[in-house]
Design a protein around this motif. Structure first.
Motif, PDB file in Angstrom:
ATOM      1  N   ARG A  35      -0.744   4.868  -5.658  1.00 56.05           N
ATOM      2  CA  ARG A  35      -1.817   5.346  -4.770  1.00 56.05           C
ATOM      3  C   ARG A  35      -3.074   5.724  -5.530  1.00 56.05           C
ATOM      4  NH1 ARG A  35       2.438   8.755  -2.125  1.00 56.05           N
ATOM      5  NH2 ARG A  35       3.528   7.158  -0.956  1.00 56.05           N
ATOM      6  N   LYS A  36      -2.911   6.060  -6.803  1.00 53.43           N
ATOM      7  CA  LYS A  36      -4.083   6.458  -7.585  1.00 53.43           C
ATOM      8  C   LYS A  36      -4.976   5.275  -7.906  1.00 53.43           C
ATOM      9  CE  LYS A  36      -1.846  10.400  -9.713  1.00 53.43           C
ATOM     10  NZ  LYS A  36      -0.822  10.607 -10.728  1.00 53.43           N
TER      11      LYS A  36
ATOM     12  N   TYR B  31      -6.615   0.978   0.437  1.00 57.86           N
ATOM     13  CA  TYR B  31      -6.102   0.130   1.509  1.00 57.86           C
ATOM     14  C   TYR B  31      -7.011   0.217   2.727  1.00 57.86           C
ATOM     15  CZ  TYR B  31      -2.937  -1.323   5.328  1.00 57.86           C
ATOM     16  OH  TYR B  31      -2.377  -1.920   6.426  1.00 57.86           O
TER      17      TYR B  31
ATOM     18  N   ILE C  97      -5.032   2.202  -5.996  1.00 57.36           N
ATOM     19  CA  ILE C  97      -5.290   1.256  -4.910  1.00 57.36           C
ATOM     20  C   ILE C  97      -6.189   1.857  -3.836  1.00 57.36           C
ATOM     21  CG2 ILE C  97      -3.081   0.104  -5.211  1.00 57.36           C
ATOM     22  CD1 ILE C  97      -2.259   1.564  -2.530  1.00 57.36           C
TER      23      ILE C  97
ATOM     24  N   SER D 247       0.820  -1.216   0.000  1.00 56.06           N
ATOM     25  CA  SER D 247       0.000   0.000   0.000  1.00 56.06           C
ATOM     26  C   SER D 247       0.847   1.256   0.000  1.00 56.06           C
ATOM     27  CB  SER D 247      -0.908   0.042   1.222  1.00 56.06           C
ATOM     28  OG  SER D 247      -1.370  -1.215   1.538  1.00 56.06           O
ATOM     29  N   THR D 248       2.141   1.134  -0.196  1.00 50.69           N
ATOM     30  CA  THR D 248       3.088   2.257  -0.221  1.00 50.69           C
ATOM     31  C   THR D 248       3.297   2.910   1.144  1.00 50.69           C
ATOM     32  OG1 THR D 248       1.575   4.127  -0.628  1.00 50.69           O
ATOM     33  CG2 THR D 248       2.271   2.855  -2.554  1.00 50.69           C
TER      34      THR D 248
ATOM     35  N   PHE E 279     -11.131  11.794  -4.876  1.00 45.41           N
ATOM     36  CA  PHE E 279     -11.111  10.899  -6.027  1.00 45.41           C
ATOM     37  C   PHE E 279     -11.942  11.424  -7.186  1.00 45.41           C
ATOM     38  CE2 PHE E 279      -9.967   8.346  -2.429  1.00 45.41           C
ATOM     39  CZ  PHE E 279      -8.945   7.547  -2.913  1.00 45.41           C
TER      40      PHE E 279
END
Ligand SMILES: Nc1ncnc2c1ncn2[C@@H]1O[C@H](COP(=O)(O)OP(=O)(O)OP(=O)(O)O)[C@@H](O)[C@H]1O
Ligand SMILES: [Mg+2]
Lengths: 239, 433
Positions: free
Chosen positions: A75-76, A80, A78, A50-51, A104
């Motif tokens: 991140r764009k 989490y 996924i 998930s970075t 979003f």
């Protein structure tokens, strides 16, 4: 193209290796489950994907994007859901979904996201109460809704149904299945073996930072000549 | 052990950690040395003061006045040039120049007061600064009584009011290169300190208030487990950091405005009519000055918030965050006390360095410095705090990309110093190798 491509992933906390070189890949639209004992490294793996945590070594591709190079691009696509996530307590359930949605989409599109979120959360009138008044399960539903309403390409769900009762858990599983059918790849962890068996297309069993078994529920049961995944778990871990 | 003491023990253990203690100890040391410094300021007073005397009178009473000065102080200049006298005082740290007028003796003997022109060398306008003139004033009253005694014992005058008060003064205060006629250092100090009390107080309040918002916000995000979600959303790290800082700054500035309104009412009530118009002495602030003060305040605020953000990154929960506001509070209080009590110019070098290094000092110092057109101090202060702010921002954003933000510590089994920041730097150094 695979949704996830993990090669020789190692993650250390200081000098302690929590994940000791795991590799796996997940196809688009697949529901992939991680199971394993407490402290096996499931959450660590999911957080790296998930970075949230830096990769110690190894490579991760998410929908063709190199996670180490371009975490902001990952991140764009996924979403989490942490195992013990919380929502902003001073907000009402609906406000929380709106707050998230605005990152979003804008305007009408954002409203669509919120509407979807409201449907998944299914909290009735309570959606207009403050999050701090929610029970554990209600909060969890809100957070699952938050994670799925944006229809991410990849949803990373840590202990998806933790804290949910049988009926709620069942419903959430239905939601996950239907979103997977619509194209969202699901990577989840769970301690509920029945859930994993019902939900996952493929399973990886992690023990002590390594994948000790992988396959479809059927394959695993055959391999360990077990009746269910719980037996697979016990046998694989005790080996 | 009773349940009460079990609970108390747990609380104490939680709160008394190196990371909460060390900042406080450092602050205590700074305070102690600050006390020393102030002691130093006071010590200067007890030394024999240095004065300059210009003697224009050839009569006997003028000579008596001169000898009184000579006995009570060290005369470092006794020529005839005012400028030279002031320069000498400047160089030797002298307190005052007395000019005995040419008709001093003649006037007194003809039943008029003898005039002495006094130049006060004012060094600072802090509460602890304005005292030097007190010692010099006592010289003047000595002159007065000695001459009165002479008049009586030699039966030189029969005018009672002259005998009681044979001398008069014309005062000029020399402060930071400005000569202000007809006003005493005490008056200037009181007006200035009322004016420059407000700014430090407001700056301190704003820093503490918005600083604790930032730290608590980080602590709360961690405690409520909302941070992880935030960090996996498509939001740039810089947006998160600056968004949080901006929010806190806005709230802090709203606070400041409310305080300022309250304060201005308080002061207009307090000062009333007794105000000396400093503007007539050239001590005014123009638009540029106010802009500079604004920039200075902004830079200080951003520095403070950046610092708080860095601490917030290490705060594991709300409670830890609360303790972490302590060092910031102290850091904001030091310059406030210092600017209220003394003047930047009168502090020893070490204290000046400490004050300069604290970014919060600059808006507090700026107001008075600008009244005396000390642009060097203000501009270098702004430059310094802007750099400080940039560096803290950079570190904050850097830390936001690191594991430490979520794991709260660098390592589990590595040797640790107990200071997360130092651990992190050690870790980075090791990685380089
Ligand atoms: N912040 C941290 N610092 C140090 N070690 C950590 C940290 N987080 C996790 N670990 C360690 O990493 C290992 C893996 O932890 P992880 O949370 O990934 O396990 P898990 O498989 O999710 O377990 P559970 O089923 O209990 O959630 C454990 O030994 C844990 O102690
Ligand atoms: Mg876990």
């Amino acid at each position: 193209m695979n949704a996830i491509e993990v090669k020789d992933l190692v993650k250390s906390y200081g000098s302690y290796q929590a994940v000791k070189g795991i590799s796996f890949s997940v196809k688009e639209g697949e529901v992939y489950g991680l199971i394993g004992p407490n402290g096996a490294g499931k959450t660590t793996t999911l957080r790296v994907l998930s970075t949230l945590l830096e990769v110690t070594s190894g490579s991760i591709m998410v929908h063709g994007v190199d996670l180490r190079e371009k975490p902001e691009d990952v991140r764009k696509i996924i979403s989490y859901l942490p195992e013990d996530a919380g929502a902003y307590k001073h907000l009402k359930g609906r406000e929380y979904l709106k707050f998230i949605a605005q990152f979003f989409a804008e305007g009408k599109e954002a409203e669509v996201l919120v509407a979807r979120g409201l449907e998944i959360a299914n909290l009735g009138e309570r959606i207009d109460d403050k999050v701090e008044t929610y029970s554990k399960g209600m909060a969890r539903r809100l957070l699952v809704a938050r994670a799925l309403m944006i229809k991410p390409k990849l949803a990373i769900l840590d202990e998806l149904t933790s804290g949910l009762d049988v009926l709620n858990a069942q419903e959430i599983r239905k939601v996950v299945k239907s979103y997977a059918a619509q194209g969202t790849t699901m990577l989840l962890s769970s301690h509920n073996m029945l859930e994993v068996e019902l939900l996952c297309d493929r399973i990886a069993l992690i023990d002590d930072g390594k994948i000790v078994a992988e396959g479809t529920p059927e394959e695993l049961k055959r391999k360990y000549s077990a009746n269910n995944i719980e037996e697979v778990f016990v046998r694989a871990v005790k080996e | 052990m009773s349940n009460l003491s079990k609970i108390a023990k747990k609380e104490i253990k939680e709160m008394l950690t190196p990371s909460t203690l060390v900042p406080i100890i450092i602050i205590a040391i700074i305070f102690a040395s600050l006390g020393d410094m102030m002691g130093g300021v006071e010590d200067e007073l007890s030394e024999e003061q240095k004065i300059a005397v210009i003697m224009n009178d050839e009569g006997a009473l003028g000579a008596i006045a001169y000898s009184v000065f000579d006995q009570g102080a060290e005369i470092v200049y006794n020529g005839t040039s005012v400028q030279e006298a002031l320069d000498t005082l400047e160089d030797t740290d002298g307190t005052s120049l007395f000019i005995i007028s040419s008709d001093f003796t003649e006037n007194i003997l003809s039943n008029q007061t003898g005039n002495i022109t006094v130049y006060w060398m004012m060094k600072g306008a802090g509460i602890m600064d304005s005292v030097p003139s007190a010692a010099a004033s006592s010289l003047l009253s000595n002159v007065d009584t000695t001459i009165a005694a002479t008049l009586i014992s030699y039966d030189m005058s029969d005018n009672a009011s002259i005998i009681l008060d044979p001398t008069s003064y014309t005062e000029t205060t020399v402060f930071k290169g400005k000569e202000m006629d007809g006003i005493s250092p005490t008056t200037i100090a009181s007006v200035l300190s009322q004016q420059s009390l407000v700014m430090p107080l407001i700056v301190m309040m704003v820093i503490i208030y918005s600083g604790s918002i930032v730290i608590s916000s980080m602590g709360t995000e961690k405690e409520n487990k909302t941070l992880e979600t935030l960090l996996t959303m498509p939001i740039r790290r810089t947006s998160i950091v600056f968004g949080k800082l901006l929010g806190a700054a806005v709230v802090g500035l709203i606070m400041a405005v409310i305080y300022m309104i309250g304060m201005s009412y308080y002061y207009s009530g307090l000062l009333g009519s007794s105000t000396v118009d400093l503007a007539s002495y050239g001590m005014t602030l123009d638009l540029l000055d106010y802009t500079l003060i604004g920039i200075s305040l902004f830079a200080a605020l951003v520095s403070g918030l950046g610092l708080c953000m860095i601490m917030g990154i290490f705060a594991k929960n709300y409670k830890a965050a609360q303790t972490m506001t302590m060092p910031i509070t102290f850091l904001a209080m030091i310059p406030m006390l210092a600017t209220m009590l003394t003047d930047f110019d009168t502090l020893p070098l070490f204290a000046q360095v400490v004050l300069f290094a604290i970014p919060f000092s600059h808006p507090m110092i700026a107001m008075r410095a600008l009244m005396f057109d000390d642009y060097t101090l203000v501009l270098s202060g702004i430059a310094y705090s802007l750099i400080f702010a940039l560096v803290t921002m950079f570190i904050a954003v850097y830390l936001f990309r690191k594991d430490i933000l979520l794991t709260g510590k660098v390592s589990r089994t590595d040797k640790k110093t107990g200071f997360p920041l130092i651990d992190m730097m050690l870790g980075m150094a090791k990685k380089r190798k």
